[in-house]
Enzyme design. Structure first.
Site, mmCIF file in Angstrom:
data_model
loop_
_atom_site.group_PDB
_atom_site.id
_atom_site.type_symbol
_atom_site.label_atom_id
_atom_site.label_comp_id
_atom_site.label_asym_id
_atom_site.label_seq_id
_atom_site.Cartn_x
_atom_site.Cartn_y
_atom_site.Cartn_z
ATOM 1 N N ARG A 119 -6.103 49.364 -23.580
ATOM 2 C CA ARG A 119 -4.720 48.944 -22.795
ATOM 3 C C ARG A 119 -3.866 49.135 -24.071
ATOM 4 N NH1 ARG A 119 -7.362 49.074 -18.936
ATOM 5 N NH2 ARG A 119 -7.743 47.288 -17.837
ATOM 6 N N SER A 175 5.895 46.684 -13.179
ATOM 7 C CA SER A 175 4.410 46.333 -13.981
ATOM 8 C C SER A 175 3.957 48.179 -13.544
ATOM 9 C CB SER A 175 3.486 46.073 -13.374
ATOM 10 O OG SER A 175 2.430 45.823 -13.877
ATOM 11 N N ASN A 234 -5.328 36.481 -18.905
ATOM 12 C CA ASN A 234 -5.158 37.136 -19.993
ATOM 13 C C ASN A 234 -6.275 37.338 -21.113
ATOM 14 O OD1 ASN A 234 -1.930 36.904 -18.208
ATOM 15 N ND2 ASN A 234 -3.547 38.845 -18.056
ATOM 16 N N LYS A 279 3.041 35.952 -11.142
ATOM 17 C CA LYS A 279 2.176 37.242 -11.554
ATOM 18 C C LYS A 279 1.130 37.693 -12.031
ATOM 19 C CE LYS A 279 2.829 34.880 -17.115
ATOM 20 N NZ LYS A 279 2.365 35.873 -17.486
ATOM 21 N N TYR A 338 -0.770 41.096 -6.112
ATOM 22 C CA TYR A 338 0.385 41.171 -6.921
ATOM 23 C C TYR A 338 1.169 42.754 -7.400
ATOM 24 C CZ TYR A 338 2.966 41.168 -11.557
ATOM 25 O OH TYR A 338 3.314 41.498 -12.802
ATOM 26 N N GLU A 345 -14.113 42.518 -12.082
ATOM 27 C CA GLU A 345 -13.496 44.107 -10.780
ATOM 28 C C GLU A 345 -12.092 44.102 -10.433
ATOM 29 O OE1 GLU A 345 -14.955 41.702 -6.575
ATOM 30 O OE2 GLU A 345 -13.231 43.757 -5.527
ATOM 31 N N ASP A 375 16.000 29.456 -12.591
ATOM 32 C CA ASP A 375 14.307 29.437 -12.417
ATOM 33 C C ASP A 375 14.078 28.121 -12.168
ATOM 34 O OD1 ASP A 375 11.807 29.038 -13.662
ATOM 35 O OD2 ASP A 375 12.343 30.821 -15.170
ATOM 36 N N LYS A 417 4.555 44.461 -6.715
ATOM 37 C CA LYS A 417 5.796 45.236 -7.442
ATOM 38 C C LYS A 417 6.142 46.295 -7.066
ATOM 39 C CE LYS A 417 6.493 42.453 -9.940
ATOM 40 N NZ LYS A 417 7.891 41.877 -10.699
HETATM 41 P P1 NAD Z 1 6.179 34.221 -16.129
HETATM 42 O O1 NAD Z 1 5.654 33.194 -14.833
HETATM 43 O O2 NAD Z 1 5.940 33.538 -17.416
HETATM 44 O O3 NAD Z 1 7.682 33.586 -16.041
HETATM 45 C C1 NAD Z 1 8.220 33.783 -13.946
HETATM 46 C C2 NAD Z 1 9.308 32.874 -13.976
HETATM 47 O O4 NAD Z 1 9.878 32.706 -12.965
HETATM 48 C C3 NAD Z 1 8.446 31.574 -14.863
HETATM 49 O O5 NAD Z 1 9.571 30.751 -15.431
HETATM 50 C C4 NAD Z 1 8.858 31.204 -13.094
HETATM 51 O O6 NAD Z 1 8.451 29.436 -12.838
HETATM 52 C C5 NAD Z 1 10.343 31.636 -12.790
HETATM 53 N N1 NAD Z 1 9.493 31.548 -11.079
HETATM 54 C C6 NAD Z 1 9.176 32.177 -10.043
HETATM 55 N N2 NAD Z 1 9.084 32.177 -8.931
HETATM 56 C C7 NAD Z 1 11.007 31.703 -8.949
HETATM 57 C C8 NAD Z 1 11.290 31.179 -8.268
HETATM 58 N N3 NAD Z 1 10.990 31.600 -6.569
HETATM 59 N N4 NAD Z 1 12.411 31.638 -7.893
HETATM 60 C C9 NAD Z 1 13.293 31.335 -9.484
HETATM 61 N N5 NAD Z 1 12.072 31.536 -10.289
HETATM 62 C C10 NAD Z 1 11.301 31.803 -10.466
HETATM 63 O O7 NAD Z 1 5.904 35.645 -16.334
HETATM 64 P P2 NAD Z 1 6.579 37.190 -17.087
HETATM 65 O O8 NAD Z 1 5.092 36.938 -17.469
HETATM 66 O O9 NAD Z 1 7.621 35.905 -18.149
HETATM 67 O O10 NAD Z 1 7.100 37.522 -16.238
HETATM 68 C C11 NAD Z 1 8.065 38.112 -15.951
HETATM 69 C C12 NAD Z 1 8.232 39.484 -15.044
HETATM 70 O O11 NAD Z 1 7.535 40.803 -15.168
HETATM 71 C C13 NAD Z 1 7.582 38.912 -13.451
HETATM 72 O O12 NAD Z 1 8.242 39.844 -12.329
HETATM 73 C C14 NAD Z 1 6.247 39.734 -14.238
HETATM 74 O O13 NAD Z 1 5.495 40.435 -12.529
HETATM 75 C C15 NAD Z 1 6.665 40.757 -14.591
HETATM 76 N N6 NAD Z 1 5.391 41.262 -15.614
HETATM 77 C C16 NAD Z 1 4.555 40.462 -16.544
HETATM 78 C C17 NAD Z 1 3.230 41.721 -17.096
HETATM 79 C C18 NAD Z 1 2.686 40.783 -17.689
HETATM 80 O O14 NAD Z 1 1.367 40.602 -18.588
HETATM 81 N N7 NAD Z 1 3.514 39.491 -18.040
HETATM 82 C C19 NAD Z 1 3.809 42.789 -16.783
HETATM 83 C C20 NAD Z 1 3.995 43.417 -15.808
HETATM 84 C C21 NAD Z 1 4.837 42.813 -15.412
HETATM 85 C C1 WQD Z 2 -6.633 43.335 -20.639
HETATM 86 C C2 WQD Z 2 -8.680 43.555 -20.952
HETATM 87 C C3 WQD Z 2 -9.756 42.562 -19.206
HETATM 88 C C4 WQD Z 2 -9.053 38.192 -20.527
HETATM 89 C C5 WQD Z 2 -2.721 42.521 -16.589
HETATM 90 C C6 WQD Z 2 -2.495 42.947 -15.052
HETATM 91 C C7 WQD Z 2 -0.575 43.446 -14.849
HETATM 92 C C8 WQD Z 2 0.316 43.255 -16.046
HETATM 93 C C9 WQD Z 2 -0.562 42.932 -16.735
HETATM 94 C C10 WQD Z 2 1.628 41.788 -14.490
HETATM 95 C C11 WQD Z 2 -8.363 43.768 -19.766
HETATM 96 C C12 WQD Z 2 -10.094 42.427 -20.709
HETATM 97 C C13 WQD Z 2 -9.566 40.372 -20.254
HETATM 98 C C14 WQD Z 2 -10.568 37.940 -20.523
HETATM 99 C C15 WQD Z 2 -11.704 40.302 -21.169
HETATM 100 N N1 WQD Z 2 0.782 42.557 -15.190
HETATM 101 N N2 WQD Z 2 -10.306 40.925 -20.593
HETATM 102 N N3 WQD Z 2 -12.070 38.785 -21.106
HETATM 103 O O1 WQD Z 2 -5.296 43.214 -16.363
HETATM 104 O O2 WQD Z 2 -5.005 44.972 -18.382
HETATM 105 O O3 WQD Z 2 -3.255 43.663 -16.785
HETATM 106 O O4 WQD Z 2 -1.786 41.870 -17.062
HETATM 107 O O5 WQD Z 2 2.218 43.006 -13.968
HETATM 108 O O6 WQD Z 2 -0.702 44.164 -13.635
HETATM 109 O O7 WQD Z 2 -3.462 43.544 -13.715
HETATM 110 O O8 WQD Z 2 -4.329 42.332 -18.681
HETATM 111 O O9 WQD Z 2 -5.054 41.090 -20.671
HETATM 112 O O10 WQD Z 2 -6.297 40.098 -17.816
HETATM 113 O O11 WQD Z 2 -6.606 41.845 -19.380
HETATM 114 O O12 WQD Z 2 -12.557 40.998 -21.187
HETATM 115 O O13 WQD Z 2 -10.683 36.855 -21.107
HETATM 116 O O14 WQD Z 2 -8.677 42.573 -21.301
HETATM 117 O O15 WQD Z 2 -11.282 43.431 -18.372
HETATM 118 O O16 WQD Z 2 -9.522 45.069 -19.690
HETATM 119 P P1 WQD Z 2 -4.890 43.642 -17.312
HETATM 120 P P2 WQD Z 2 -5.478 41.464 -19.306
#
Ligand code: NAD
Ligand code: WQD
Length: 335
Positions: free
Chosen positions: A230, A123, A198, A83, A148, A291, A30, A152
């Site tokens: 969601r 995702s 989020n 992300k 983003y 949006e 990381d 993916k």
């Molecule tokens: P996060 O940002 O907390 O964790 C990602 C980690 O990757 C971080 O610790 C960051 O320092 C590290 N990182 C980023 N770029 C790097 C690089 N070039 N080399 C090495 N390390 C690097 O995010 P998360 O929420 O834990 O998400 C993890 C994965 O899950 C991501 O790929 C994200 O797209 C995917 N994902 C997350 C969500 C969500 O809502 N959190 C939803 C769907 C998918």
């Molecule tokens: C949830 C709901 C907002 C903040 C995102 C990424 C998705 C995935 C997960 C990585 C929505 C509403 C939010 C606020 C609000 N990530 N909201 N007030 O948009 O479903 O998903 O995270 O892959 O790709 O798009 O999650 O937590 O941002 O929003 O009303 O201050 O909460 O409009 O309906 P989302 P979120």
């Protein structure tokens, strides 16, 4: 031993704990661009087992080659990436560089080391805005609305082509819905830098007094209370889903799974439930739609249930109370 990219991050740190607790050795790479070195110590303190940690970038071919040389890696769980959906619109190159090029660098290093078992953090966003709910793995990918989301989908396609080119690869694509919550110990959780985008971290920072009120984006959606719906799942259930997916890596080919609960919850319901579960008041106000938001989506989770014997076990109350426990720890310890 499993190589976990992004293992200091929110989801990766919970996966590390799960793996260590089942007796699997873990090496984390990381670059800490969105996390903190102290997470590694906290993972070790929860699991009571050591982790091998490499601070570095997945785009650093020499580093990856040396990790595969030094460690007996059998499979890789690839969570590293950027992300933030909004940020990806203003910095698309950074997102394609880290998420797409970074994944290609990782696969190249794996190929050279003859390690061909990979679990990828994808995702629900890959289904795109026109998919019918609930989302099913057999549905085609849509056109995601942000760089983003597109990144993916691009990685999924790269992995498909890689799998088709060499039948020895076994690749599991996990499509996460909305992970929230924190480890029940309260020692690890999500720490967004700056104002959270989020919903869950925003609510918990309002509860902690860091932010003044939650803006609910839109109350005129075609849902039961007008706010977006969601599929929120507990991050520990998500981590257990990775543990369950390890078995599938014994079968070559591509494997796709939705990881969600299969149930939708509205934004308003999230705010009201947080107040009920924690007893802390959350001022909120309705605001215009954000949006790019979709009205409502959730997962069909039958495939994961049948093939992985996995099901999200934790309740919304667990998600909210664990988030709040972590938020209070994070404030006190400056995380
Ligand atoms: P996060 O940002 O907390 O964790 C990602 C980690 O990757 C971080 O610790 C960051 O320092 C590290 N990182 C980023 N770029 C790097 C690089 N070039 N080399 C090495 N390390 C690097 O995010 P998360 O929420 O834990 O998400 C993890 C994965 O899950 C991501 O790929 C994200 O797209 C995917 N994902 C997350 C969500 C969500 O809502 N959190 C939803 C769907 C998918
Ligand atoms: C949830 C709901 C907002 C903040 C995102 C990424 C998705 C995935 C997960 C990585 C929505 C509403 C939010 C606020 C609000 N990530 N909201 N007030 O948009 O479903 O998903 O995270 O892959 O790709 O798009 O999650 O937590 O941002 O929003 O009303 O201050 O909460 O409009 O309906 P989302 P979120």
């Amino acid at each position: 031993m499993i190589l976990l990219t992004g293992g200091a991050g929110y989801i990766g740190s919970h996966i590390a704990v799960e793996l260590l607790e089942m007796g699997v050795e873990v090496a984390i790479v990381d670059n800490l661009c969105n996390s903190n070195r102290s997470v590694i110590e906290r993972i070790e303190s929860i699991a009571q087992r050591p982790v091998v940690f490499y601070e570095g970038d997945i785009r650093d071919a020499a580093l990856l080659a040396s990790i595969f040389e030094m460690c007996p890696i059998e499979a890789v769980i690839h969570c590293a990436g950027l992300k933030a959906v909004g940020e990806s619109v203003t910095m698309p190159l950074a997102y394609y560089d880290t998420n797409v090029y970074g994944s290609i660098c990782l696969c190249q290093a794996m190929q050279k080391a003859n390690v061909k078992k990979l679990i990828f953090s994808s995702s629900a966003t890959v289904y795109g805005p026109d998919a019918e709910v609930p989302y099913l793995e057999s549905m085609p990918r849509g056109v995601a609305t942000s760089p983003y989301g597109v990144s993916k989908g691009m990685v999924e396609k790269v992995l498909e082509d890689l799998g088709a080119s060499d039948p020895d690869w076994s690749i599991v694509v996990l499509r996460y819905f909305n992970p929230i919550g924190a480890h029940p110990t309260g020692l690890i959780g999500e720490s967004p830098q700056g104002t959270p985008n989020n919903l869950m971290p925003f609510i918990s920072q309002v509860a902690a007094g860091v932010l003044s009120k939650v803006m609910i984006f839109g109350n005129d959606y075609p849902t039961s209370d007008g706010t977006c719906v969601r599929d929120y799942l507990h991050v520990v259930d998500l981590a257990v889903g990775h543990r369950a997916s390890l078995r599938v890596l014994d079968s070559p080919g591509m494997h796709y799974y939705n990881l969600g609960t299969g149930c939708g919850t509205s934004v308003l319901n999230m705010v009201q439930s947080f107040i009920e579960v924690t007893g802390v008041d959350i001022p909120y106000q309705f605001a215009p739609r954000r949006e790019g938001d979709l009205a409502a989506f959730w997962a069909n989770v039958s495939k994961a249930e049948h093939e992985l014997a996995w099901r999200a076990e934790k309740t919304l109350n667990d998600m909210l109370s664990d988030t709040w426990r972590w938020q209070q720890y994070a404030i006190v310890h400056g995380h």
